[in-house]
Each structure stands twice: as structure tokens, then as C-alpha cells.
Design a protein around this motif. Structure first.
Motif, PDB file in Angstrom:
ATOM      1  N   GLU A 138       0.031  -3.005  33.494  1.00  0.00           N
ATOM      2  CA  GLU A 138       0.853  -2.992  32.281  1.00  0.00           C
ATOM      3  C   GLU A 138       0.047  -2.769  31.003  1.00  0.00           C
ATOM      4  O   GLU A 138       0.592  -2.842  29.916  1.00  0.00           O
ATOM      5  N   GLY A 139      -1.272  -2.530  31.126  1.00  0.00           N
ATOM      6  CA  GLY A 139      -2.039  -2.120  29.951  1.00  0.00           C
ATOM      7  C   GLY A 139      -3.107  -3.071  29.452  1.00  0.00           C
ATOM      8  O   GLY A 139      -3.648  -2.863  28.368  1.00  0.00           O
ATOM      9  N   ALA A 140      -3.428  -4.111  30.205  1.00  0.00           N
ATOM     10  CA  ALA A 140      -4.483  -5.033  29.760  1.00  0.00           C
ATOM     11  C   ALA A 140      -5.797  -4.287  29.558  1.00  0.00           C
ATOM     12  O   ALA A 140      -6.181  -3.455  30.371  1.00  0.00           O
ATOM     13  N   THR A 141      -6.481  -4.612  28.464  1.00  0.00           N
ATOM     14  CA  THR A 141      -7.830  -4.085  28.240  1.00  0.00           C
ATOM     15  C   THR A 141      -8.872  -5.164  28.523  1.00  0.00           C
ATOM     16  O   THR A 141     -10.045  -4.858  28.668  1.00  0.00           O
ATOM     17  N   ILE A 142      -8.428  -6.413  28.563  1.00  0.00           N
ATOM     18  CA  ILE A 142      -9.288  -7.560  28.865  1.00  0.00           C
ATOM     19  C   ILE A 142      -8.521  -8.455  29.825  1.00  0.00           C
ATOM     20  O   ILE A 142      -7.329  -8.723  29.611  1.00  0.00           O
ATOM     21  N   VAL A 143      -9.176  -8.903  30.899  1.00  0.00           N
ATOM     22  CA  VAL A 143      -8.583  -9.896  31.794  1.00  0.00           C
ATOM     23  C   VAL A 143      -9.511 -11.097  31.845  1.00  0.00           C
ATOM     24  O   VAL A 143     -10.704 -10.983  31.599  1.00  0.00           O
ATOM     25  N   ARG A 144      -8.945 -12.242  32.154  1.00  0.00           N
ATOM     26  CA  ARG A 144      -9.725 -13.476  32.202  1.00  0.00           C
ATOM     27  C   ARG A 144      -9.741 -13.977  33.641  1.00  0.00           C
ATOM     28  O   ARG A 144      -8.787 -14.600  34.102  1.00  0.00           O
ATOM     29  N   ILE A 145     -10.820 -13.658  34.309  1.00  0.00           N
ATOM     30  CA  ILE A 145     -10.957 -14.034  35.716  1.00  0.00           C
ATOM     31  C   ILE A 145     -11.841 -15.263  35.800  1.00  0.00           C
ATOM     32  O   ILE A 145     -12.941 -15.276  35.288  1.00  0.00           O
ATOM     33  N   GLY A 146     -11.355 -16.279  36.444  1.00  0.00           N
ATOM     34  CA  GLY A 146     -12.126 -17.520  36.585  1.00  0.00           C
ATOM     35  C   GLY A 146     -12.180 -17.957  38.026  1.00  0.00           C
ATOM     36  O   GLY A 146     -13.212 -17.835  38.688  1.00  0.00           O
TER      37      GLY A 146
END
Length: 142
Positions: A129-137
Motif C-alpha cells: 500500500e505504499g510504505a517507505t519505512i517499516v518497523r520490524i522488531g
């Protein structure tokens, strides 16, 4: 906390109220820098999460545009947690549409290039859907 964050980080992703934006701006000016920030939007209107409401976003950005020491670079959100990530696609799609609508307003000192959305359980949908940053933990440590 804001003073430490300004010293330690290259961007602050969770600006969720005007007071926080002002404090970050003040500490940034004291350190002779401009801090890139993302505005946190509580798109799903969850009571357990911080963030401005989508209906408040334009006025909030206009107010933030006058704060020295910060530069709004985009929006961020946290979708409701669900076992079925497809159920939150509407949040990611809606935030992208909001970003595009606000970018067209050409608000001074606002540069909506980034879209931080998606966490370990739903990041593939967010990227679609267009994320340029994801927060993977949790995916990193599992």
C-alpha cells in the motif's frame, strides 16, 4: 526525553501532538539542527494509541509548519493488531491517500515523502500500500 532523542536520532517518527512538536523544535534549535519528524496519525481511532486524527491532519501540519527546528517529512501510523493482516489494509491505503491529499496542499516547511507503516505482523500489506519505512522488531528476534 525529547532532548535525548534530538541528540541521538536522525528522525523522530512519533510526533503525536503539538506540544511535542514544539519541544522537539526547541531542543533542535538549541543544538543548531533541524530534526526530520513524522506525524503519527491514529487512523483507526484506537483509544490505546497516540496520534492525531485524520480529520485534524491538515490543521496540525499547518501549525507544525511554523515551528523552527523541525521539518515534517511524512506520516506514520500503527494499524490495529490482528491475526489477519488483510483486515488492516484499509488503514494503510487510507494513510497513503491522506498523505497524497495533504502533499497537494503545498504547506510550507512540510515535505511529505515518507510513509512509515507496517510492523512485523503486517508489513507486507503496508509495503503493497505504499510504505517507505517499516518497523520490524519481533520478526528479527524470532
Amino acid at each position: 526525553k525529547a532532548n535525548k532523542a534530538v541528540k541521538l536520532f536522525d528522525m523522530i517518527e512519533s510526533v503525536h501532538n503539538f506540544h511535542l512538536a514544539e519541544v522537539i523544535g526547541k531542543h533542535s534549535m538549541e543544538q543548531n539542527k533541524v530534526m526530520p519528524v513524522l506525524v503519527q496519525v491514529n487512523y483507526a481511532k484506537e483509544e490505546s494509541k497516540h496520534g492525531i486524527l485524520k480529520e485534524e491532519a491538515e490543521d496540525f501540519l499547518i501549525a507544525c509548519s511554523a515551528i523552527e527546528g523541525i521539518k515534517v517529512k511524512g506520516l506514520m501510523c500503527m494499524a490495529p493488531f490482528t491475526e489477519h493482516p488483510e483486515e488492516v489494509r484499509y488503514v494503510f491505503r487510507g494513510l497513503k491517500e491522506l498523505k497524497e491529499t495533504l502533499a497537494e496542499k503545498n504547506i510550507p516547511n512540510i515535505d511529505l515523502k515518507e510513509l512509515s507503516m507496517g510492523m512485523s505482523n503486517d508489513y507486507p500489506i503496508a509495503v503493497e500500500e505504499g510504505a517507505t519505512i517499516v518497523r520490524i522488531g519481533t520478526k528479527i528476534f524470532v
